[in-house]
Design an enzyme around this catalytic site. Structure first.
Site, PDB file in Angstrom:
ATOM      1  N   LYS A   6       1.092   7.726   3.589  1.00 31.53           N
ATOM      2  CA  LYS A   6       0.741   6.526   3.637  1.00 31.53           C
ATOM      3  C   LYS A   6      -0.479   5.958   4.582  1.00 31.53           C
ATOM      4  O   LYS A   6      -0.575   5.049   5.151  1.00 31.53           O
ATOM      5  CB  LYS A   6       1.689   5.387   3.447  1.00 31.53           C
ATOM      6  CG  LYS A   6       2.554   5.629   2.326  1.00 31.53           C
ATOM      7  CD  LYS A   6       3.702   4.523   2.259  1.00 31.53           C
ATOM      8  CE  LYS A   6       4.783   4.951   1.273  1.00 31.53           C
ATOM      9  NZ  LYS A   6       5.940   4.191   1.186  1.00 31.53           N
ATOM     10  N   HIS A  17      -5.670 -13.743  10.535  1.00 30.49           N
ATOM     11  CA  HIS A  17      -4.714 -12.615  10.386  1.00 30.49           C
ATOM     12  C   HIS A  17      -5.693 -11.316  10.690  1.00 30.49           C
ATOM     13  O   HIS A  17      -5.263 -10.233  10.407  1.00 30.49           O
ATOM     14  CB  HIS A  17      -3.820 -12.651   9.285  1.00 30.49           C
ATOM     15  CG  HIS A  17      -3.049 -13.744   8.983  1.00 30.49           C
ATOM     16  ND1 HIS A  17      -1.987 -13.801   9.944  1.00 30.49           N
ATOM     17  CD2 HIS A  17      -2.859 -14.843   8.051  1.00 30.49           C
ATOM     18  CE1 HIS A  17      -1.159 -14.799   9.721  1.00 30.49           C
ATOM     19  NE2 HIS A  17      -1.664 -15.328   8.663  1.00 30.49           N
ATOM     20  N   PRO A  33       0.619  -1.065  -0.088  1.00 28.24           N
ATOM     21  CA  PRO A  33       0.042   0.124   0.063  1.00 28.24           C
ATOM     22  C   PRO A  33       0.924   1.299   0.022  1.00 28.24           C
ATOM     23  O   PRO A  33       1.637   1.737   1.087  1.00 28.24           O
ATOM     24  CB  PRO A  33      -0.750  -0.032   1.355  1.00 28.24           C
ATOM     25  CG  PRO A  33      -0.621  -1.489   1.650  1.00 28.24           C
ATOM     26  CD  PRO A  33       0.555  -1.885   1.367  1.00 28.24           C
ATOM     27  N   GLU A  34       0.812   1.860  -1.350  1.00 32.58           N
ATOM     28  CA  GLU A  34       1.560   3.179  -1.135  1.00 32.58           C
ATOM     29  C   GLU A  34       0.337   4.360  -1.295  1.00 32.58           C
ATOM     30  O   GLU A  34      -0.835   3.933  -1.167  1.00 32.58           O
ATOM     31  CB  GLU A  34       2.362   3.295  -2.316  1.00 32.58           C
ATOM     32  CG  GLU A  34       3.510   2.065  -2.425  1.00 32.58           C
ATOM     33  CD  GLU A  34       4.404   2.151  -3.699  1.00 32.58           C
ATOM     34  OE1 GLU A  34       4.909   3.023  -4.007  1.00 32.58           O
ATOM     35  OE2 GLU A  34       4.912   0.954  -3.839  1.00 32.58           O
ATOM     36  N   ARG A  66      16.713  -2.117  -1.570  1.00 31.36           N
ATOM     37  CA  ARG A  66      15.264  -2.501  -2.234  1.00 31.36           C
ATOM     38  C   ARG A  66      15.631  -3.256  -3.646  1.00 31.36           C
ATOM     39  O   ARG A  66      16.332  -2.713  -4.524  1.00 31.36           O
ATOM     40  CB  ARG A  66      14.337  -1.169  -2.192  1.00 31.36           C
ATOM     41  CG  ARG A  66      14.626  -0.573  -1.066  1.00 31.36           C
ATOM     42  CD  ARG A  66      13.980  -1.417   0.038  1.00 31.36           C
ATOM     43  NE  ARG A  66      12.631  -1.545  -0.146  1.00 31.36           N
ATOM     44  CZ  ARG A  66      11.538  -0.813   0.027  1.00 31.36           C
ATOM     45  NH1 ARG A  66      11.554   0.328   0.580  1.00 31.36           N
ATOM     46  NH2 ARG A  66      10.275  -1.304  -0.304  1.00 31.36           N
ATOM     47  N   ARG A 118       1.387  -9.806   8.138  1.00 28.90           N
ATOM     48  CA  ARG A 118       2.841  -9.831   8.544  1.00 28.90           C
ATOM     49  C   ARG A 118       2.724  -8.818   9.843  1.00 28.90           C
ATOM     50  O   ARG A 118       3.863  -8.831  10.414  1.00 28.90           O
ATOM     51  CB  ARG A 118       3.567  -9.184   7.474  1.00 28.90           C
ATOM     52  CG  ARG A 118       4.011 -10.172   6.433  1.00 28.90           C
ATOM     53  CD  ARG A 118       4.875  -9.638   5.299  1.00 28.90           C
ATOM     54  NE  ARG A 118       6.025  -9.357   5.670  1.00 28.90           N
ATOM     55  CZ  ARG A 118       6.912  -8.868   4.961  1.00 28.90           C
ATOM     56  NH1 ARG A 118       6.643  -8.473   3.497  1.00 28.90           N
ATOM     57  NH2 ARG A 118       8.321  -8.797   5.223  1.00 28.90           N
TER      58      ARG A 118
END
Length: 278
Positions: A56, A90, A2-3, A257, A110
């Site tokens: 964000k 989750h 998610p950006e 990255r 995560r």
DNA sequence: ATTCTCACCTGTTAGC
DNA sequence: TGCTAACAGGTGAGAA
């Protein structure tokens, strides 16, 4: 994933589906969220007045005057699902409403995601956010670039300089403006800065229109994937040929990255535009 | 001060 | 096939 465009899409979904609604109960708050903010449970009885985005971050304005910050980090999702559906492993935050037959879920495989009230003593990262990437201008970008010699990709990802870009849109913007991700900031030429400004705005605007990019787990609040994945020019395109010059897109590791670029048209050194005549 | 590296956590995939 | 290691979109703490 998610950006900025994905978070913007989620915020629009929240405004469409939760604005004005009052939280009735909170059947589940996971340990790691509860420990981070012990007051999360006091959301019960409060009402969502509006949802906003900064970088964000999702900001939920509540009738109590409080602001709830949500950051999806790598794998966070906000979902509205039928009340009767069973909680999944989750799902770390669940709330029901006083109206309707759906519930709000914060799902996050995560567990990097964050959900907490904004206070004066927390969220330094939020308060240090730089200018919104959608509001960048050549002058502002030139100022940011001039003071640093680090690779330009590092600057684009630095939320305290420019808020909202992540790995996908940083790679896409650099590709569009033909700049190599490892080019030192202070070696980006004026014409390139104008290009890059336009590229960043264009990439983000188009991605918002397509409701974001779904690469792996991202989805909107109704579970619908983002459509911008189909328009990616370099991200996750290694091995494909560049649509501009035909060279093969490569993936390298840059600033820690995975970084995608076209070695044919993204220049590490500034291109001399004009030969100096005598 | 600025910049880099690693850790956070889980799932997926590449490699043996 | 099965196991292990490396890697994944983001950030922040601590090291360099």
């Amino acid at each position: 994933m998610p950006e900025l465009p994905e978070v913007e899409t989620v915020v629009r979904g929240l405004n469409a589906q939760a604005k004005g609604r009052t939280i009735k109960t909170i059947p589940h708050i996971a340990e790691h969220l509860r420990k981070r903010d012990t007051e999360l449970r006091t959301l019960a009885g409060d009402t969502f007045v509006n949802f906003d985005r900064r970088g964000k971050y999702i900001i939920a304005e509540l009738a109590s005057g409080r602001q709830l910050l949500i950051h999806l980090r790598m794998s966070g999702q906000i979902l509205f699902i039928d009340n009767r559906e069973r909680r999944q492993s989750h799902d770390h935050f669940v709330s029901t409403f006083t109206t309707g037959s759906d519930k709000l879920i914060f799902r996050d495989t995560r567990k990097f995601g964050i959900m907490e009230f904004l206070r004066e003593t927390n969220n330094e990262g939020f308060r240090k956010l730089g200018i919104e990437a959608t509001a960048i201008t050549p002058t502002i970008l030139a100022n940011l670039l001039s003071v640093s010699s680090r690779p330009i990709k590092a600057l684009l990802l630095d939320q305290s300089a420019l808020a909202g870009l992540g790995n996908i849109y940083a790679d896409e913007s650099l590709y569009l403006s033909r700049i190599h991700p490892l080019r030192p900031c202070n070696q980006v030429q004026k014409t390139e800065i104008v290009e890059l400004t336009a590229s960043i705005r264009k990439v983000l605007d188009s991605a918002i229109k397509k409701m974001g990019t779904t690469f792996d787990s991202y989805s909107g609040v109704n579970g619908n994937p983002g459509e911008y994945s189909r328009y990616l020019r370099v991200y996750n395109q290694e091995g494909n040929s560049c649509s501009r010059c035909g060279e093969t897109i490569i993936k390298i590791r840059a600033v820690g990255r995975g970084t995608h670029l076209c070695p044919g048209c993204q220049q590490l050194k500034p291109v001399r535009r004009r030969k100096r005549v005598r």
